[in-house]
Scaffold this active site. Structure first.
Site, PDB file in Angstrom:
ATOM      1  N   ARG A  49       0.835  -1.148   0.142  1.00  0.00           N
ATOM      2  CA  ARG A  49       0.133  -0.249  -0.436  1.00  0.00           C
ATOM      3  C   ARG A  49       0.791   1.505   0.427  1.00  0.00           C
ATOM      4  O   ARG A  49      -0.102   2.148  -0.770  1.00  0.00           O
ATOM      5  CB  ARG A  49      -0.842  -0.375   1.370  1.00  0.00           C
ATOM      6  N   GLU A  69       1.593  -6.868  14.533  1.00  0.00           N
ATOM      7  CA  GLU A  69       0.555  -6.576  15.468  1.00  0.00           C
ATOM      8  C   GLU A  69      -0.236  -8.105  15.709  1.00  0.00           C
ATOM      9  O   GLU A  69      -0.665  -8.220  16.044  1.00  0.00           O
ATOM     10  CB  GLU A  69      -0.659  -5.802  15.412  1.00  0.00           C
TER      11      GLU A  69
END
Length: 178
Positions: free
Chosen positions: A63, A100
């Site tokens: 991205r 995460e």
């Protein structure tokens, strides 16, 4: 930064709960990219925040490419991709880190940027800071000056800015915070 641009951008980033795994609140930029006004505002704000005398903008797979390449074009500087393993054909430096929701490795061509160049990293989201800190580590192996890290959105609750500070990154800019 104009408040109207920040509001427009923030309004076009949607949260998708429990993706890619339970407990993760994924920030989906697809509506932002689909809006010509929103995407233009994002690029405008990233360009506005860029320091002077840059040589290269680095974008992180995948991205980050979407934002870094048009920022580089607008600034009249080169664009260099940081990729996942096996995507670059020449000799690379590699750096692994925790996300995460897992573990990742990033790579950069060993000859991608001349030593001493001034570089800005552009990415979409600062979450835990691992991706950006790893990218800064790769740039350190190249002997370049990291002039700034800029992102579209900072997820403050995840503490990524502290990870960046601990990695020696003190020039950071986020368009919106969430």
């Amino acid at each position: 930064m104009t408040a109207s641009n920040a509001d427009l951008i923030a309004g076009l980033i949607r949260s998708v709960p429990d993706f890619p795994k339970p407990g993760v609140d994924f920030k989906d930029i697809t509506p932002l990219l689909g809006s010509p006004n929103g995407f233009s505002a994002a690029i405008e704000e990233l360009v506005r925040a860029a320091p002077e005398d840059l040589d290269v903008v680095v974008g992180i797979e995948a991205r980050g490419f979407v934002f870094a390449a048009p920022v580089a074009l607008a600034l009249g500087v080169g664009f260099v991709p940081v990729r996942k393993p096996g995507k670059l054909p020449c000799e690379v430096f590699s750096k692994s880190f925790d996300l995460e929701y897992g573990r990742e490795t990033l790579t950069i061509h060993q000859d991608a940027i001349p030593s001493g160049s001034r570089v800005m990293i552009v990415d979409d989201i600062l979450a835990t800071g691992g991706t950006l800190a790893a990218t800064a580590g790769l740039l350190g192996q190249l002997g370049v000056e990291l002039a700034q890290v800029s992102v579209m959105m900072e997820l403050e609750a995840l503490g990524g800015r502290r990870v960046l500070q601990d990695a020696g990154i003190d020039h950071f800019h986020a368009i919106v915070k969430g």
